[in-house]
Write a protein that holds these residues in place. Structure first.
Motif, PDB file in Angstrom:
ATOM      1  N   ILE A  12       0.856  -1.189   0.000  1.00 19.26           N
ATOM      2  CA  ILE A  12       0.000   0.000   0.000  1.00 19.26           C
ATOM      3  C   ILE A  12       0.888   1.233   0.000  1.00 19.26           C
ATOM      4  CG2 ILE A  12      -1.847   1.247   1.153  1.00 19.26           C
ATOM      5  CD1 ILE A  12      -2.634  -1.330   2.558  1.00 19.26           C
ATOM      6  N   GLY A  13       0.851   2.000  -1.091  1.00 26.13           N
ATOM      7  CA  GLY A  13       1.643   3.220  -1.192  1.00 26.13           C
ATOM      8  C   GLY A  13       2.768   3.056  -2.190  1.00 26.13           C
ATOM      9  N   THR A  14       2.923   4.037  -3.076  1.00 29.07           N
ATOM     10  CA  THR A  14       3.912   3.903  -4.147  1.00 29.07           C
ATOM     11  C   THR A  14       4.881   5.080  -4.200  1.00 29.07           C
ATOM     12  OG1 THR A  14       2.495   5.001  -5.788  1.00 29.07           O
ATOM     13  CG2 THR A  14       2.257   2.609  -5.522  1.00 29.07           C
ATOM     14  N   GLY A  15       4.984   5.834  -3.086  1.00 33.89           N
ATOM     15  CA  GLY A  15       5.950   6.925  -3.028  1.00 33.89           C
ATOM     16  C   GLY A  15       7.357   6.407  -2.822  1.00 33.89           C
ATOM     17  N   PHE A  16       8.216   7.286  -2.289  1.00 33.55           N
ATOM     18  CA  PHE A  16       9.618   6.915  -2.090  1.00 33.55           C
ATOM     19  C   PHE A  16       9.762   5.650  -1.250  1.00 33.55           C
ATOM     20  CE2 PHE A  16      13.116   7.269   1.062  1.00 33.55           C
ATOM     21  CZ  PHE A  16      14.172   6.940   0.231  1.00 33.55           C
ATOM     22  N   MET A  17       9.056   5.592  -0.112  1.00 32.28           N
ATOM     23  CA  MET A  17       9.210   4.421   0.753  1.00 32.28           C
ATOM     24  C   MET A  17       8.552   3.182   0.151  1.00 32.28           C
ATOM     25  SD  MET A  17      11.252   5.223   3.022  1.00 32.28           S
ATOM     26  CE  MET A  17      11.217   3.526   3.553  1.00 32.28           C
ATOM     27  N   GLY A  18       7.451   3.373  -0.562  1.00 33.19           N
ATOM     28  CA  GLY A  18       6.843   2.224  -1.231  1.00 33.19           C
ATOM     29  C   GLY A  18       7.792   1.594  -2.232  1.00 33.19           C
ATOM     30  N   LYS A  19       8.456   2.445  -2.997  1.00 31.20           N
ATOM     31  CA  LYS A  19       9.428   1.942  -3.974  1.00 31.20           C
ATOM     32  C   LYS A  19      10.587   1.259  -3.257  1.00 31.20           C
ATOM     33  CE  LYS A  19      12.142   3.279  -8.010  1.00 31.20           C
ATOM     34  NZ  LYS A  19      12.482   4.369  -8.951  1.00 31.20           N
ATOM     35  N   ALA A  20      11.061   1.849  -2.146  1.00 29.79           N
ATOM     36  CA  ALA A  20      12.161   1.250  -1.394  1.00 29.79           C
ATOM     37  C   ALA A  20      11.781  -0.131  -0.873  1.00 29.79           C
ATOM     38  CB  ALA A  20      12.560   2.160  -0.233  1.00 29.79           C
ATOM     39  N   HIS A  21      10.540  -0.300  -0.406  1.00 29.46           N
ATOM     40  CA  HIS A  21      10.097  -1.610   0.065  1.00 29.46           C
ATOM     41  C   HIS A  21      10.048  -2.613  -1.080  1.00 29.46           C
ATOM     42  CE1 HIS A  21       8.304  -0.882   4.283  1.00 29.46           C
ATOM     43  NE2 HIS A  21       9.091   0.139   3.988  1.00 29.46           N
ATOM     44  N   ALA A  22       9.501  -2.176  -2.226  1.00 31.52           N
ATOM     45  CA  ALA A  22       9.414  -3.085  -3.367  1.00 31.52           C
ATOM     46  C   ALA A  22      10.804  -3.520  -3.828  1.00 31.52           C
ATOM     47  CB  ALA A  22       8.668  -2.404  -4.514  1.00 31.52           C
TER      48      ALA A  22
END
Length: 374
Positions: A12-22
């Motif tokens: 859930i969430g596709t900002g900076f941290m979302g991308k870092a998690h992915a």
């Protein structure tokens, strides 16, 4: 890999941290011999357009603009939350009630009360949890912890911790969720990392004396007006540790020129350690045992001898990066889900950090020391 059980992720969430998690999930599967096969199942964002684009860019098989669909999807095993802080509680509780594991960015919640509710729910339903404090996954911090435990610094007397950045330094930066009470302020956003590192290295903090200040009182609201800032721009605290040491931490998002100053200094009776996230493949060590005329800080460089550095590179000096720390964090969490280790930084530990934040904020309001032991 075909014989390994599959672990399906809903992000859930596709900002900076979302991308870092992915990126962390993708890298962890390639760098480590994980006990489970990671499947990037579904990504959610606020619009169909952003969610669809994120699925293509980050490698997810599916996308949605309604995160509730992921909660209801029986194929998804882990809900990974990188949404704004005020949404963490609702999303996490829904995921836990649906029988899913939860990986949540810090801060865990807006208050310690909410974090406790989330923690108790996870423990009641047996959900494996992780809070995103990936800086402590650095092999250099693990080495520092080992050196302290081995007595190489002697008795620890003093500690200084900082997490300073400048992404809010301009008065013209618009008001966002981070500037409301639900956002938490600089102490919750950045100081939480400094607190997590301090307790990781030295153990429990017993008492705090806080000072939280707002330097930019109003910010543009995006509609031609302004909104009052409700949180701190700088959060500081003096600390007392259970081991007898004393120290301080600071969380600061208006530190002009600082991009990632997650630093600490530790002073003992026989030596000291100095670390900076801006050069986070190095640890500097001073020892009083060195002969007179030869004393001084010496640089210890990250190398294959410092696990799990060797998983990324076979030679010293080639350096790890921020996303590598996320991959290390993910690897530990996946192993815990597979019952192949303990949760590296679960909701109970995230609750502890929020309790420290709340205690510092209360101390600042009341201008007195607060105990952090309950």
């Amino acid at each position: 890999m075909r014989d390994k059980p599959k672990l399906s992720i809903g992000l859930i969430g596709t900002g900076f941290m979302g991308k870092a998690h992915a990126v962390g999930f993708s890298a962890a599967q390639r760098v480590f011999n994980l006990p489970m096969q990671i499947n990037l199942h579904t990504v959610a964002d606020v619009t169909d357009e952003t969610a669809s684009r994120a699925a293509d860019e980050l490698g997810f098989a599916n996308w949605t603009s309604n995160w509730h669909e992921m909660i209801d999807d029986p194929e998804i095993d882990v809900i990974d939350i990188t949404a704004p802080n005020s949404l963490h509680k609702e999303m996490a509780l829904a995921a836990i009630a649906a029988g899913k594991h939860v990986y949540c960015e810090k801060p865990l919640a807006c208050t310690a009360e909410d974090a406790l509710e989330m923690t108790l729910a996870a423990e009641k339903f047996g959900a494996k949890t992780q809070v995103g404090f990936n800086y402590i996954c650095n092999p250099m911090l693990q080495l520092a912890k080992e050196m302290i435990a081995a007595g190489e610094l002697g008795n620890i007397r003093g500690y200084r911790g900082l997490h300073c950045e400048d992404y809010m330094a301009s008065d013209s930066t618009p008001f966002s969720f981070r500037h409301s009470l639900a956002g938490g302020g600089a102490l919750a956003d950045l100081g939480s990392h400094a607190l997590a590192t301090a307790e990781y290295l030295l153990g429990p903090i017993t008492d705090v004396l806080g000072d939280c200040v707002t330097m930019i009182n109003e910010r543009p609201d995006g509609f031609g007006g302004t909104r009052k800032v409700e949180v701190d721009d700088i959060g500081r605290a003096f600390l007392r540790f259970a081991n007898g040491a004393a120290g301080s931490i600071e969380g600061n998002w208006i530190a002009t020129g600082r991009k990632m100053q997650h630093d600490f200094e530790i002073y003992g009776t026989q030596g000291s350690l100095v670390f900076s996230q801006e050069h986070f493949n190095e640890l500097h060590f001073y020892s009083t045992k060195d002969p007179s005329g030869r004393q001084g800080f010496r640089r210890i460089e990250a190398a294959p001898e410092h696990p799990p550095y060797a998983n990324f590179c076979v030679a010293p000096g080639h350096q790890l990066g921020f996303n590598d720390l996320k991959a290390i964090e993910v690897a530990g969490y996946v192993s815990a889900i597979a019952n192949d280790g303990v949760e590296p930084f679960n909701f109970r530990k995230g609750l502890r950090i929020q309790q420290l934040v709340d205690a510092i904020q209360a101390s600042s309001r009341q201008s007195r020391w607060h105990s952090t032991l309950t």
